[in-house]
Design an enzyme around this catalytic site. Sequence first.
Site: not given
Length: 318
Positions: A126, A223, A288
Amino acid sequence: MTPISVPDQDVRTPVRPPRLRPGDRVVVVAPSGPVEPAHLEAGIAVLRGWGLDVVPGRHVLDRHPELDHLAGRDVDRARDLQQAWCDPSVAAVICARGGYGAQRITGLLDWDAMRAAGPKVFVGYSDITVLHEAIATRLGLATVHGPMPGTAAFAREPRAQDHLRRTLFEPETVREISSDAAAGLVPGRARGVTIGGCVSLLAADLGSPAARPSAAGGILLLENVHVEPYRLDRSLTQLLNSGWLDGVAGVACGSWHDSGPYEPLRAVLRDRLAPLGVPVVEELGFGHCPEPLTVPLGVPAVLDAGAATLTFEVPALA
């Protein structure tokens, strides 16, 4: 069999840190957003169950006095990370969670001192994408894009835990990733060094001193979460317009969890990535999403759109 495309310009293969062993000391730090104590306690219990000596960073549960989205002051978050890295007794630095804040500390880290300390295992994803890229460019090290112990989901996702554990302790057992939903979006096979992570962070960090200057020669992981089609379009267009994607070998897409219907996102991915003329595989199960797979960054790999697989030519860790 489709020939493997190998670009003329290749990303330099980073050094792989040593794998972990029971008894190794690891430090959990919070370089980005604030951490809930209960989530961290449960996650640390899992890591200790693997036989690791887990030490929370001094400021891991801090909260910034004025900015609620940050886990403590920039200088303290940077100090925790650097001290853990430079401690010769520490084998790995594991990020508690993402959120936002890693971009604020890359300029506060003493990269020369961290380089002199030698290789360590580094885990996160992330917002931690910024630190993965900085460690690759500044230290020349491979890192681990994987789930983090300070998140709400970590303690209740046994498959994700097992995949991370095997990557850290037995990396030769996890040399290929795919998923039931994985498919080739653009055909072909390509070889390159794995790079990337969260697409919005890659776009936001363009031009910073710690950012990778180009994705040329890389198998690019992409992503994100809570991303609308136009936001994905904007991030990809920024990467394209900057020339950052010129020469990329292939693109491996993970999850776009909690982003609404997937078809509009797939349309954006096809529209923006297909003109690159390189293989693209979608829905590879990292990022995620529930039970996310762990993916090494900085290792040579083959992306096969026909088989919908990403295969690592060497284990994630030495």
